[in-house]
Scaffold this active site. Structure first.
Site, PDB file in Angstrom:
ATOM      1  N   SER A 691       3.214  -3.457   2.966  1.00 56.75           N
ATOM      2  CA  SER A 691       3.610  -4.212   1.488  1.00 56.75           C
ATOM      3  C   SER A 691       4.283  -2.786   0.347  1.00 56.75           C
ATOM      4  CB  SER A 691       2.006  -4.103   1.042  1.00 56.75           C
ATOM      5  OG  SER A 691       1.291  -3.019   1.179  1.00 56.75           O
ATOM      6  N   LYS A 734      -6.312  -3.357  -3.983  1.00 54.40           N
ATOM      7  CA  LYS A 734      -5.466  -3.382  -4.514  1.00 54.40           C
ATOM      8  C   LYS A 734      -5.081  -3.621  -5.895  1.00 54.40           C
ATOM      9  CE  LYS A 734      -1.950  -4.231  -0.326  1.00 54.40           C
ATOM     10  NZ  LYS A 734      -1.081  -4.432  -0.053  1.00 54.40           N
TER      11      LYS A 734
END
Ligand SMILES: Nc1ncnc2c1ncn2[C@@H]1O[C@H](COP(=O)(O)OP(=O)(O)OP(=O)(O)O)[C@@H](O)[C@H]1O
Ligand SMILES: [Mg+2]
Length: 784
Positions: A691, A734
């Site tokens: 990611s 996140k």
């Protein structure tokens, strides 16, 4: 509500490890056998040193007997090579010198090599395990003849306690018969040693027979002398004999304390509320115990077993009541926020109330440390009137830890589930199993099946524990499991659980939790009268949250507040000052320098530094991705503890940027003359996964084009070689991390747009989200 805690992993005893090299204790005039307890007095310096050594190294030694009783300092050739490994249970210093030792014979062993002779002997040994003897006709006949001779010896006045007599006459198997006779009849040392050394049950029985014949001869002689002289055999011996007999008679009649204890145990069994079948079984064991000679090692096993059985809350229950309104009130009283979790818990309770039983799935709380999982569990206990018990499953690899060991194991214990229930003291507690995500499966076996049987309401009404041997009904226990991550929970368990997520808190939530819950709790715990002695300004709280902690939960926040309270309490007891108002400028004095000030504010926008977001077990983190170029040959260097997948995604990002050289206004040839270095600082944060792809692409593009990156733009997403952006996981954690780090804009993959729903409203308001499906869109936003 009471709280009980197992206080760390419980110890499970195993057969003691028998090391290859052991110290030797040389006995003068006794042979010891496995499966028996005995006492001896150690006096000689050599043996005392060996004993001392063994007490410090596992309490295990090898006991051998010397060939001649008269030798004072035995040398290598003076003792037999076969002995018994013993475990020392107790060693008591005697007032007149010497040490009394109570020990248990574990296993027969042979010396293979003497490895040391001073200051005491040590030897390499090899345990000898004998096979279970088969009962042949010949053996039956030999046993019968042993019994006949034994009776004859008794009739002639051999001194054997009454209960031993009864036991011996009732034995059905050859080995225990040999064991008991050898232990109680006065054989010669050599005969005993031969019995110990023999590997063959037939031979052993023969030697016992011989020895008994010898004994009978001696007794006949004695009797003859007695009759002739009219004198009695030793007065002392007679007394001992009579006393033993008296004890046995009292035992039968239930007068003496021995039987009193048994009677009490029986009463306890009857009062414990065991199901009828179980009670029958317990009484059977009790009868066995009563018949057993008092020195038999089994006595202590059976007694411990029965003690544990009666301690179990077979019928003891807390009165529980579910009032949903009240429960909601209590959950709200104890916790700020956590709306979703509370709601699911209340639904669960509502179903329970309707059905009248615990039904369906097991609750499982998943989330980073310090997010209130344990704490909600305690609240549920308070709301429902159940007791609360918590235990960690971390590092359990073995079915036996869940289900216990069979009683024949030395030092066997019930499994942890049953121990937990015994500790809780009721059969319907809230039983919290922490670290369900850290249950291991390996060569030692797989605990999941046993766990499932314990937790699953469909099958746990008769949970079987190896130690108990009888089923225990766990269907009234409310199990709650907790863990930090979902991925490592064994799928079979995951299927049966209802997962409730505790995603972590925003700065705002933390502020409220600190102000309304944690601080008042700490103030009270430290005896600081609320509000009068200590006040923290709102700004101070926010600074603690922002600069002294970096976590998804509130554990460190709570610790910091506790530290402040401690210091203030100390100052108040020391003297003059009575009131403390702590402004943010004074924090340094209480907590030291701020630990996380720099991370979020990389001060100014730079070339080649992009802000990414990583998912970790502790929630989420902001990470910086740095790229720089230098003269070289077109190599890509990667550092910063990147996992394999992350390295590959760096390669992909690099290839993509190279392929777009023209569009970025670069000369393709330059790539052959430079090396590129991509680094992800904060080596302590474990980093892997695809990611960070787009953050790397941005850092690289910035480094080549010399355009600065907007540092308040954080991004996450996987990148393909063509620059497409793919969906990734962990969005919630996140984004919360980015929010904590004062990020204003977050770039996410287009396909993750749906995940936004999970985020708290204020976060959605504070942050501008950009959904991208191609890196070109990202570059437009991120680069100046
Ligand atoms: N929403 C909340 N409101 C009030 N206090 C909270 C809240 N969340 C957590 N706390 C407090 O924070 C502390 C830590 O929480 P807790 O022990 O429940 O964490 P946990 O999720 O069980 O963590 P771990 O995974 O490490 O076991 C406790 O004192 C708890 O009361
Ligand atoms: Mg916990």
């Amino acid at each position: 509500m009471e709280e009980l805690d197992s206080g760390g992993p419980l110890r499970v005893f195993r057969k003691p490890d028998i090391k290859e090299e052991l110290p030797l204790i040389i006995l003068k005039n006794m042979v010891v056998f496995p499966r028996a307890m005995f006492r001896l007095i150690v006096k000689r310096p050599q043996s005392l040193k060996a004993l001392d050594f063994s007490m410090k190294h596992g309490r295990i030694t090898l006991a051998v007997v010397q060939k001649k009783e008269t030798i004072e300092v035995p040398k290598e050739e003076d003792f037999y090579r076969t002995g018994t490994v013993i475990k020392i249970r107790e060693a008591i210093r005697m007032p007149k010198g010497g040490i009394k030792v109570i020990a248990e014979g574990i296993v027969k062993a042979k010396i293979t090599k003497i490895s040391q002779d001073k200051p005491f002997f040590k030897a390499k040994i090899q345990p000898i395990v004998e096979p279970e003897p088969k009962k042949t006709e010949k053996i039956e006949i030999l046993m019968q003849s042993v019994l006949n001779r034994f009776r004859e010896a008794i009739a002639l006045g051999a001194m054997v306690p009454l209960d031993v007599m009864l036991a011996i006459v009732n034995i059905r198997d050859p080995q225990p018969l040999v064991d008991l006779v050898v232990l109680n009849v006065d054989f010669k040392i050599l005969q005993k040693q031969r019995i110990l050394e023999s590997q063959n049950i037939e031979e052993k029985l023969k030697i016992v027979n011989e020895a008994l014949s010898d004994q009978i001869k001696i007794l006949r002689m004695a009797k003859k002398i007695e009759v002739e002289t009219g004198k009695e055999l030793g007065k002392m011996q007679k007394e001992v004999y009579l006393r033993e007999q008296l004890k046995s008679i009292e035992k039968e009649l239930g007068i003496a304390e021995g039987k009193g204890e048994m009677a009490r145990l029986e009463e306890k069994i009857k009062k414990s509320g065991m199901p009828k079948e179980v009670e029958k079984n317990a009484i059977k064991e009790l009868r066995r115990l009563q018949r057993m000679p008092s020195f038999s090692p089994e006595v202590s096993w059976i007694r411990t077993y029965l003690d544990r059985m009666v301690e179990l809350p077979w019928a003891k229950k807390s009165k529980t009541e579910i009032n949903i309104k009240m429960a909601k009130k209590i959950l709200d009283e104890d916790h700020y926020g956590l709306e979703k979790a509370k709601e699911r818990v209340l639904e669960f309770l509502a179903v329970q109330k309707l059905v009248g039983k615990i039904k369906g799935s097991i609750l499982c709380f998943i989330g980073p440390p310090g997010t209130g999982k344990t704490s909600i569990g305690k609240s549920i206990a308070r709301a429902t009137g159940r007791k609360f018990f918590r235990m960690s499953l971390g590092g359990i690899h073995d079915e036996a830890e869940i289900r216990g060991h069979r009683r024949t194991y030395v030092g066997a214990l019930p499994g942890r589930i049953i121990q937990g229930i015994a500790n809780a003291g009721t059969r319907n507690p809230i039983f919290m199993l922490d670290e369900i995500d850290k249950v291991g499966k390996d060569f030692r076996g797989d605990p999941t099946a046993a766990l499932l049987e314990a937790l699953d309401p469909e099958q746990n009404f008769q949970f079987s524990d190896h130690y108990l041997e009888v089923p225990f009904d766990l269907s009234d226990v409310m199990f709650i499991t907790t863990g930090n991550i979902l991925d490592t929970i064994p799928p079979a368990l995951k299927d049966r659980m209802e997962i409730i997520e505790f995603p972590g808190y925003t700065e705002d939530e933390k502020f409220h939790i600190a102000k309304e819950y944690l601080l008042p709790k700490q103030i009270e715990a430290h005896g600081l009268k609320d509000g009068k002695n200590l006040k923290l300004t709102d700004t101070t709280l926010r600074v603690i949250i922002r600069e002294y902690t970096r976590e998804a939960g509130v554990r460190n926040l709570e610790r910091s507040l506790a530290a402040i309270c401690r210091k203030v309490a100390k100052k108040i007891t020391e003297g003059r000052v009575k009131t403390f108002i702590i402004k943010e400028t004074k924090l340094k004095k209480f907590l030291g320098p701020a630990r996380f000030r720099l991370i979020e504010t990389e001060k100014k926008d730079e070339v080649g530094v992009a802000t990414g977001m990583a998912w970790t077990q502790a929630g989420g983190e902001i990470i910086l991705v740095e790229a720089t170029k230098m003269p070289g040959k077109g190599k890509l260097i990667l550092t910063g503890h990147m996992g394999k997948v992350m390295q590959e995604s760096a390669q992909a990002a690099f290839s993509y940027v190279k392929s777009r050289a023209k569009n970025l206004g670069l000369d393709e040839k330059t790539f052959n003359r430079i090396d590129v270095h991509v680094h992800v600082p904060s080596g302590a944060i474990p980093k892997d996964g695809p990611s960070a792809g787009i953050a790397m692409a941005v850092a690289l593009a910035s480094c080549f084009t010399k355009k600065t990156v907007r540092r308040k733009v954080a991004m996450t997403g996987e990148i393909t070689l063509r620059g497409r952006i793919l969906e990734i996981g962990g969005i919630k954690e996140k984004v919360l991390a980015a929010h904590r780090g004062q990020v204003k804009t977050v770039i996410l993959p287009k396909d993750n747009e749906k995940d936004l729903e999970e985020l708290p409203k204020n976060v959605r308001q504070d942050i501008k989200f950009i959904f991208a499906s191609h890196v070109d869109e990202v570059l437009k936003v991120a680069l100046k």
